[in-house]
Design a protein around this motif. Structure first.
Motif, short mmCIF file in Angstrom:
data_model
loop_
_atom_site.label_atom_id
_atom_site.label_comp_id
_atom_site.label_asym_id
_atom_site.label_seq_id
_atom_site.Cartn_x
_atom_site.Cartn_y
_atom_site.Cartn_z
N ARG A 141 0.83 -1.21 0.00
CA ARG A 141 0.00 0.00 0.00
C ARG A 141 0.86 1.26 0.00
O ARG A 141 0.51 2.27 -0.62
CB ARG A 141 -0.94 0.00 1.20
CG ARG A 141 -1.99 -1.10 1.15
CD ARG A 141 -2.91 -0.86 -0.03
NE ARG A 141 -3.77 -1.99 -0.28
CZ ARG A 141 -5.05 -1.88 -0.56
NH1 ARG A 141 -5.64 -0.71 -0.63
NH2 ARG A 141 -5.76 -2.97 -0.80
N MET A 142 2.00 1.22 0.68
CA MET A 142 2.91 2.37 0.66
C MET A 142 3.51 2.55 -0.73
O MET A 142 3.63 3.68 -1.21
CB MET A 142 4.00 2.19 1.72
CG MET A 142 3.46 2.33 3.14
SD MET A 142 4.71 1.99 4.40
CE MET A 142 5.85 3.34 4.13
N ARG A 143 3.85 1.46 -1.38
CA ARG A 143 4.38 1.56 -2.75
C ARG A 143 3.34 2.14 -3.69
O ARG A 143 3.67 2.90 -4.61
CB ARG A 143 4.87 0.19 -3.23
CG ARG A 143 6.16 -0.26 -2.53
CD ARG A 143 6.76 -1.51 -3.15
NE ARG A 143 5.97 -2.70 -2.90
CZ ARG A 143 6.19 -3.55 -1.89
NH1 ARG A 143 7.16 -3.32 -1.02
NH2 ARG A 143 5.44 -4.62 -1.76
N GLN A 144 2.06 1.82 -3.46
CA GLN A 144 1.00 2.40 -4.28
C GLN A 144 0.91 3.92 -4.10
O GLN A 144 0.44 4.62 -5.00
CB GLN A 144 -0.34 1.74 -3.95
CG GLN A 144 -0.43 0.31 -4.42
CD GLN A 144 -1.71 -0.38 -3.99
OE1 GLN A 144 -2.68 0.26 -3.61
NE2 GLN A 144 -1.70 -1.70 -4.03
N LEU A 145 1.36 4.41 -2.95
CA LEU A 145 1.42 5.86 -2.71
C LEU A 145 2.65 6.49 -3.36
O LEU A 145 2.79 7.71 -3.36
CB LEU A 145 1.46 6.17 -1.21
CG LEU A 145 0.19 5.95 -0.41
CD1 LEU A 145 0.47 6.17 1.08
CD2 LEU A 145 -0.91 6.89 -0.89
N GLY A 146 3.56 5.65 -3.86
CA GLY A 146 4.79 6.15 -4.47
C GLY A 146 6.00 6.10 -3.55
O GLY A 146 7.07 6.59 -3.88
N ILE A 147 5.84 5.48 -2.39
CA ILE A 147 6.94 5.35 -1.43
C ILE A 147 7.73 4.09 -1.77
O ILE A 147 7.16 3.00 -1.87
CB ILE A 147 6.41 5.28 0.01
CG1 ILE A 147 5.66 6.56 0.36
CG2 ILE A 147 7.53 4.99 0.99
CD1 ILE A 147 4.89 6.49 1.67
N GLN A 148 9.03 4.23 -1.96
CA GLN A 148 9.88 3.08 -2.24
C GLN A 148 10.27 2.43 -0.91
O GLN A 148 10.98 3.01 -0.11
CB GLN A 148 11.13 3.52 -3.01
CG GLN A 148 10.83 4.10 -4.37
CD GLN A 148 10.07 3.11 -5.26
OE1 GLN A 148 10.46 1.95 -5.38
NE2 GLN A 148 8.99 3.58 -5.86
N ILE A 149 9.78 1.22 -0.69
CA ILE A 149 10.07 0.49 0.56
C ILE A 149 9.93 -1.00 0.29
O ILE A 149 9.03 -1.42 -0.45
CB ILE A 149 9.13 0.94 1.70
CG1 ILE A 149 9.58 0.35 3.04
CG2 ILE A 149 7.67 0.62 1.39
CD1 ILE A 149 8.93 1.00 4.25
N THR A 150 10.83 -1.78 0.84
CA THR A 150 10.72 -3.23 0.72
C THR A 150 9.86 -3.76 1.87
O THR A 150 9.64 -3.07 2.87
CB THR A 150 12.10 -3.91 0.78
OG1 THR A 150 12.63 -3.74 2.10
CG2 THR A 150 13.06 -3.35 -0.26
N ASP A 151 9.42 -4.98 1.72
CA ASP A 151 8.64 -5.60 2.79
C ASP A 151 9.45 -5.66 4.08
O ASP A 151 8.92 -5.39 5.17
CB ASP A 151 8.20 -7.01 2.40
CG ASP A 151 7.24 -7.04 1.22
OD1 ASP A 151 6.82 -5.96 0.73
OD2 ASP A 151 6.91 -8.16 0.77
N GLN A 152 10.72 -5.99 3.96
CA GLN A 152 11.58 -6.10 5.15
C GLN A 152 11.83 -4.73 5.79
O GLN A 152 11.83 -4.62 7.02
CB GLN A 152 12.89 -6.78 4.81
CG GLN A 152 12.66 -8.24 4.45
CD GLN A 152 13.78 -9.12 4.90
OE1 GLN A 152 14.91 -8.85 4.56
NE2 GLN A 152 13.46 -10.14 5.66
N GLU A 153 12.05 -3.70 4.98
CA GLU A 153 12.20 -2.35 5.54
C GLU A 153 10.93 -1.94 6.28
O GLU A 153 10.99 -1.34 7.35
CB GLU A 153 12.49 -1.34 4.43
CG GLU A 153 13.86 -1.46 3.82
CD GLU A 153 14.01 -0.59 2.57
OE1 GLU A 153 15.15 -0.20 2.30
OE2 GLU A 153 13.00 -0.33 1.88
N CYS A 154 9.81 -2.28 5.69
CA CYS A 154 8.53 -1.96 6.31
C CYS A 154 8.39 -2.67 7.65
O CYS A 154 7.98 -2.06 8.64
CB CYS A 154 7.40 -2.34 5.36
SG CYS A 154 5.79 -1.80 5.92
N ALA A 155 8.72 -3.95 7.69
CA ALA A 155 8.62 -4.71 8.93
C ALA A 155 9.50 -4.09 10.01
O ALA A 155 9.07 -3.95 11.16
CB ALA A 155 9.01 -6.16 8.69
N SER A 156 10.71 -3.71 9.64
CA SER A 156 11.63 -3.12 10.62
C SER A 156 11.15 -1.77 11.12
O SER A 156 11.24 -1.47 12.31
CB SER A 156 13.02 -2.95 10.02
OG SER A 156 13.57 -4.20 9.71
#
Length: 129
Positions: free
Chosen positions: A43-58
């Motif tokens: 959902r963050m990537r859909q907003l245009g935010i570049q983030i991996t699943d692991q970065e998000c978890a951390s």
């Protein structure tokens, strides 16, 4: 000292029968964090935010919505769009219904108790079904 599962000594000592067992849900009975992190990152990537699943978890594990909204707004450069968290909740709930599974080995443990048990999830009763 009372013997527990498979003849092991019980850490509770010899205090008689157990009347109730209460479990924390996440990480003990199920592990929802990887699912939630994947949905949030998507959902963050859909907003245009570049983030991996692991970065998000951390970065987001354990945060409440207000703290998450501040972090997302910082990365986005503006406030989170209205309704975004409501849509996220719907997506997370759907993913959990489809993907969450018991932690390996927990079902035999649960079935070995002769006592009542209860569990709690921070998402509230609606998300706990």
């Amino acid at each position: 000292m009372r013997r527990g599962l498979e003849g092991r000594r019980s850490p509770m000592g010899d205090h008689g029968p157990v009347d109730l067992v209460i479990f924390d849900c996440d990480g003990v009975l199920v592990d929802s964090e990887p699912i939630v992190s994947r949905v949030l990152a998507d959902r963050m990537r859909q907003l245009g935010i570049q983030i991996t699943d692991q970065e998000c978890a951390s970065a987001f594990a354990g945060l409440d919505q207000a703290a998450a909204a501040r972090l997302i707004a910082d990365r986005l450069g503006s406030a989170v769009p209205p309704g975004w968290f409501d849509a996220l909740t719907v997506a997370v709930d759907a993913a959990l219904r489809a993907q969450v599974a018991p932690v390996p080995g927990i079902l035999p443990v649960l079935s070995s108790f002769g006592s009542p048990s209860a569990w709690r999830r921070t998402g509230g009763p609606r998300r706990s079904r």
